[in-house]
Design an enzyme around this catalytic site. Structure first.
Site, PDB file in Angstrom:
ATOM      1  N   ASP A  12       0.846  -1.183   0.000  1.00  0.00           N
ATOM      2  CA  ASP A  12       0.000   0.000   0.000  1.00  0.00           C
ATOM      3  C   ASP A  12       0.888   1.242   0.000  1.00  0.00           C
ATOM      4  OD1 ASP A  12      -1.671   2.143   0.674  1.00  0.00           O
ATOM      5  OD2 ASP A  12      -2.757   1.016   2.216  1.00  0.00           O
ATOM      6  N   ILE A  13       0.796   2.040  -1.041  1.00  0.00           N
ATOM      7  CA  ILE A  13       1.657   3.217  -1.167  1.00  0.00           C
ATOM      8  C   ILE A  13       1.424   4.224  -0.032  1.00  0.00           C
ATOM      9  CG2 ILE A  13       0.180   4.606  -2.691  1.00  0.00           C
ATOM     10  CD1 ILE A  13       2.905   5.182  -4.259  1.00  0.00           C
ATOM     11  N   ASN A  26      -5.831  12.667 -11.277  1.00  0.00           N
ATOM     12  CA  ASN A  26      -6.518  13.074 -12.503  1.00  0.00           C
ATOM     13  C   ASN A  26      -6.285  14.578 -12.676  1.00  0.00           C
ATOM     14  OD1 ASN A  26      -8.596  14.558 -11.049  1.00  0.00           O
ATOM     15  ND2 ASN A  26      -9.504  12.572 -10.559  1.00  0.00           N
ATOM     16  N   GLY A  34      -9.143   4.444  -7.128  1.00  0.00           N
ATOM     17  CA  GLY A  34      -7.842   3.795  -7.139  1.00  0.00           C
ATOM     18  C   GLY A  34      -6.846   4.430  -6.188  1.00  0.00           C
ATOM     19  N   ASP A  36      -5.424   7.332  -6.303  1.00  0.00           N
ATOM     20  CA  ASP A  36      -5.777   8.724  -6.017  1.00  0.00           C
ATOM     21  C   ASP A  36      -6.728   8.804  -4.822  1.00  0.00           C
ATOM     22  OD1 ASP A  36      -5.893  11.493  -6.359  1.00  0.00           O
ATOM     23  OD2 ASP A  36      -7.260  11.399  -8.061  1.00  0.00           O
ATOM     24  N   THR A 125      -1.848   2.160 -15.192  1.00  0.00           N
ATOM     25  CA  THR A 125      -2.102   0.744 -15.511  1.00  0.00           C
ATOM     26  C   THR A 125      -3.443   0.241 -15.001  1.00  0.00           C
ATOM     27  OG1 THR A 125      -0.956  -0.072 -13.534  1.00  0.00           O
ATOM     28  CG2 THR A 125       0.361   0.198 -15.550  1.00  0.00           C
ATOM     29  N   GLY A 126      -4.194   1.070 -14.289  1.00  0.00           N
ATOM     30  CA  GLY A 126      -5.509   0.672 -13.807  1.00  0.00           C
ATOM     31  C   GLY A 126      -6.580   1.076 -14.806  1.00  0.00           C
ATOM     32  N   ILE A 127      -7.441   1.986 -14.393  1.00  0.00           N
ATOM     33  CA  ILE A 127      -8.560   2.381 -15.244  1.00  0.00           C
ATOM     34  C   ILE A 127      -8.126   3.145 -16.499  1.00  0.00           C
ATOM     35  CG2 ILE A 127     -10.242   2.376 -13.373  1.00  0.00           C
ATOM     36  CD1 ILE A 127     -10.099   5.478 -13.446  1.00  0.00           C
ATOM     37  N   TYR A 128      -6.852   3.569 -16.556  1.00  0.00           N
ATOM     38  CA  TYR A 128      -6.349   4.242 -17.756  1.00  0.00           C
ATOM     39  C   TYR A 128      -5.820   3.245 -18.789  1.00  0.00           C
ATOM     40  CZ  TYR A 128      -6.778   8.905 -15.609  1.00  0.00           C
ATOM     41  OH  TYR A 128      -7.239  10.067 -15.042  1.00  0.00           O
TER      42      TYR A 128
END
Length: 176
Positions: A12-13, A26, A34, A36, A125-128
């Protein structure tokens, strides 16, 4: 790539004890899903308040650019917000350039602010939908190029939330 200043961890960052963590933000800087959303939730209202000031001053953050705020309640002193590209087969070349810029501009901003240790998520690499293998190659190459001339940053962590990215980074960094 073998460089003792670069590591990959799975986790976990928002829990990383580094000078700065990078947020895959965004363009509005107002939080989202995510990484963000997790950073904004864990860091508290101070991060959003500074993001609003930045947005009011410059209208947000463009894709490939980066801005810096407090870390709020996070263990990190700063959050560097960068906007990665939305990937599609139509814009693949432009997206690759923008993704490299997101990493590079984050590193430049970190160095400018005296950051010695920094943690990156797997940007876009997720929703993008950026292909994970290509994104890992761009991230590692951009960081390696920057570190070849920079002496400010002593540690770069790639913090992977999922097994796919963790395995890719382990392989590319020669740790597997």
């Amino acid at each position: 790539m073998k460089d003792s200043r670069v590591e990959v961890v799975k986790g976990d960052i928002t829990k990383q004890k580094v000078d700065a963590i990078v947020n895959a933000a965004n363009t509005s800087l107002l939080g989202g899903g995510g990484v963000d959303g997790a950073i904004h939730r864990a860091g508290g209202k101070a991060i959003l308040a500074e993001c609003i000031k930045i947005r009011d001053r410059q209208g947000g953050c463009k894709t490939g650019e980066a801005v810096i705020t407090t870390g709020g309640n996070l263990p990190a002193r700063y959050v560097i917000h960068t906007v990665g590209p939305v990937w599609s087969s139509v814009n693949a070349d432009k997206a690759a350039t923008l993704l490299a810029n997101a990493y590079l501009n984050s590193l430049k901003l970190a160095a400018k602010n005296g950051v010695r240790t920094i943690a990156f998520p797997n940007i876009s690499t997720g929703i993008y939908h950026f292909p994970k293998q290509e994104a890992a190659a761009i991230a590692i190459e951009t960081v390696a190029d920057f570190l070849s001339t920079d002496t400010t940053i002593s540690k770069v962590l790639f913090v992977c939330f999922d097994d796919d990215n963790y395995d890719l980074y382990q392989q590319r960094l020669g740790n597997s």
